[in-house]
Design an enzyme around this catalytic site. Structure first.
Site, PDB file in Angstrom:
ATOM      1  N   GLY A   1       0.837  -1.207   0.000  1.00 20.71           N
ATOM      2  CA  GLY A   1       0.000   0.000   0.000  1.00 20.71           C
ATOM      3  C   GLY A   1       0.869   1.254   0.000  1.00 20.71           C
ATOM      4  N   GLN A   2       0.221   2.401   0.001  1.00 19.40           N
ATOM      5  CA  GLN A   2       0.969   3.667  -0.067  1.00 19.40           C
ATOM      6  C   GLN A   2       1.864   3.867   1.151  1.00 19.40           C
ATOM      7  OE1 GLN A   2      -1.336   6.990  -2.152  1.00 19.40           O
ATOM      8  NE2 GLN A   2      -2.956   5.977  -1.017  1.00 19.40           N
TER       9      GLN A   2
ATOM     10  N   THR B   1      -8.867   6.177  10.162  1.00 12.91           N
ATOM     11  CA  THR B   1      -9.282   7.125   9.133  1.00 12.91           C
ATOM     12  C   THR B   1     -10.207   8.234   9.637  1.00 12.91           C
ATOM     13  OG1 THR B   1     -10.603   7.263   7.079  1.00 12.91           O
ATOM     14  CG2 THR B   1     -11.156   5.506   8.581  1.00 12.91           C
TER      15      THR B   1
ATOM     16  N   TYR C   1     -17.189   1.522   4.862  1.00  8.31           N
ATOM     17  CA  TYR C   1     -15.754   1.614   5.134  1.00  8.31           C
ATOM     18  C   TYR C   1     -15.515   2.259   6.502  1.00  8.31           C
ATOM     19  CZ  TYR C   1     -11.036   3.605   4.947  1.00  8.31           C
ATOM     20  OH  TYR C   1      -9.758   3.990   5.260  1.00  8.31           O
TER      21      TYR C   1
ATOM     22  N   ALA D   1      -5.386  -2.589   5.110  1.00 15.72           N
ATOM     23  CA  ALA D   1      -6.820  -2.326   5.301  1.00 15.72           C
ATOM     24  C   ALA D   1      -7.559  -2.559   3.996  1.00 15.72           C
ATOM     25  CB  ALA D   1      -7.045  -0.880   5.755  1.00 15.72           C
ATOM     26  N   TYR D   2      -8.869  -2.687   4.120  1.00 18.31           N
ATOM     27  CA  TYR D   2      -9.735  -2.681   2.934  1.00 18.31           C
ATOM     28  C   TYR D   2     -10.122  -1.226   2.730  1.00 18.31           C
ATOM     29  CZ  TYR D   2     -13.668  -3.654  -0.170  1.00 18.31           C
ATOM     30  OH  TYR D   2     -14.523  -3.678  -1.240  1.00 18.31           O
ATOM     31  N   THR D   3      -9.632  -0.617   1.650  1.00 14.59           N
ATOM     32  CA  THR D   3      -9.798   0.842   1.499  1.00 14.59           C
ATOM     33  C   THR D   3     -10.641   1.264   0.296  1.00 14.59           C
ATOM     34  OG1 THR D   3      -7.715   0.942   0.282  1.00 14.59           O
ATOM     35  CG2 THR D   3      -7.601   1.363   2.655  1.00 14.59           C
TER      36      THR D   3
END
Length: 283
Positions: free
Chosen positions: A11-12, A103, A127, A62-64
Site C-alpha cells: 500500500g501507499q 481514518t 468503510y 486495510a480494505y480501502t
C-alpha cells in the site's frame, strides 16, 4: 534487535515505510503483503503472526475501496475489524507494540471545527463503520496500542487523488472536482516518518492520535494546488457532491486536529503544499 512487522506492505504507507527502512538498520524489518499476512483469513492470520514473531507491529493493511465496500461489506468487516481484533489480541498477549492506522471516515462530517481525538464518531459509510469497529476492537483487546487516524492519503505509490488528477490534467482540457468536502491531505511519506519517530522515541503513550498535513481545503482546492505546482493548463471547475454521486457517502467536513500528536511526540506537521511539492518532484 526489535523486529517490525509492516502489514499492507504494498500500500501507499507500507511502500513509503519500505523506502525509509534502509535508514533504520537498527531494526529488523518484515514487510508483509497479502500473501504473508492474510487479513481476510483469520485462522491463517493467527498462525502467520506467530511465525513472524514481531516485537512491533505497524498495521497499515486495510480494505480501502470506499465505494466497493458498500457491496463487499463482509470482506471489509473481516479485514478492517475482525483482523484488527486478532492482531490486537496477539500483540497484547505477546507484549508487542502495536500502531494501528485508522481514518477520518469514522466521522459523519457535520462538524465545523477541526476534530480532535475525543470528537464523537458516527460513520456514514461501510468503510468508516468497519474502520471504527476496528478501532474499538483494538482499544478493547490491547489498551496499550496506539491508533493514528489520517485522511486523504497520497503518495508516489499506488492509486490516489494526486496521481489521478495529474493524469486527467494531461489528458483533458477541463475537469470538475467536488468543492464541498473539507479536510486535509496526508503525504504518506510524512506519516511513515511519524510512525518511525514514535517507535524510536523513548516513550510509548497509548491511545488515539490524529495526523494529516496542515491546511483546511476542499478536494477542488487540492486539485487547484496540484495544477499550480505541476504547471498544468487544464481548466479546473468546482462542483457540489450532489453533482457527482458515489455509492458511499463522504463526510463533508473531516479536518483533523493534530495538537495531541504535536504535544505528546513533538511531531512537526508540514503544510500540505510543501509535502505535495516534495511528492511531485519525485515523480
Amino acid at each position: 534487535m526489535e523486529k517490525i512487522l509492516v502489514t499492507g506492505a504494498n500500500g501507499q504507507l507500507g511502500s513509503e515505510l519500505f523506502v525509509l527502512s534502509s535508514n533504520y538498520s537498527q531494526y529488523q524489518w518484515f514487510f508483509a503483503d497479502r500473501t504473508k499476512i492474510t487479513l481476510d483469513n483469520l485462522d491463517l492470520l493467527k498462525e502467520q503472526l506467530y511465525d513472524i514473531n514481531p516485537t512491533i507491529i505497524l498495521n497499515c493493511g486495510a480494505y480501502t475501496a470506499v465505494d466497493k465496500a458498500e457491496t463487499e461489506k463482509e470482506l471489509a468487516e473481516i479485514v478492517n475489524h475482525l483482523a484488527v481484533e486478532v492482531i490486537a489480541k496477539y500483540s497484547a498477549r505477546n507484549k508487542v507494540k502495536l500502531i494501528h492506522i485508522s481514518t477520518d471516515y469514522v466521522f459523519d462530517g457535520t462538524s465545523s471545527v477541526a476534530l480532535d481525538e475525543e470528537a464523537l464518531t458516527n460513520p456514514i459509510n461501510v468503510y468508516g463503520e468497519t474502520k471504527r469497529l476496528g478501532e474499538l476492537a483494538c482499544l478493547q483487546e490491547n489498551p496499550n496500542s496506539i491508533i493514528i487516524r489520517t485522511s486523504w492519503v497520497y503518495s508516489k505509490f499506488g492509486n490516489n487523488f494526486v496521481k489521478t488528477m495529474q493524469r486527467l490534467m494531461q489528458e483533458r482540457e477541463s475537469i470538475s472536482v467536488v468543492n464541498d468536502q473539507i479536510g486535509s491531505p496526508t503525504y504518506a511519506a510524512d506519516l511513515a516518518q511519524v510512525l518511525i519517530d514514535i517507535i524510536s522515541s523513548s516513550k510509548w503513550i497509548p491511545g488515539i492520535y490524529n495526523y494529516s498535513n496542515e491546511g483546511e481545503i476542499s478536494w477542488y482546492e487540492f486539485a487547484l494546488t496540484i495544477k499550480e505546482v505541476g504547471g498544468y493548463n487544464c481548466k479546473v471547475g468546482g462542483i457540489p457532491s450532489s453533482a457527482y454521486p458515489t455509492p458511499a457517502k463522504r463526510p463533508s467536513f473531516s479536518l483533523l486536529d493534530k495538537n495531541k500528536i504535536k504535544k505528546v511526540y513533538g511531531v512537526d506537521v508540514p503544510n500540505y503544499k510543501e509535502s505535495l511539492k516534495k511528492m511531485l518532484a519525485q515523480l
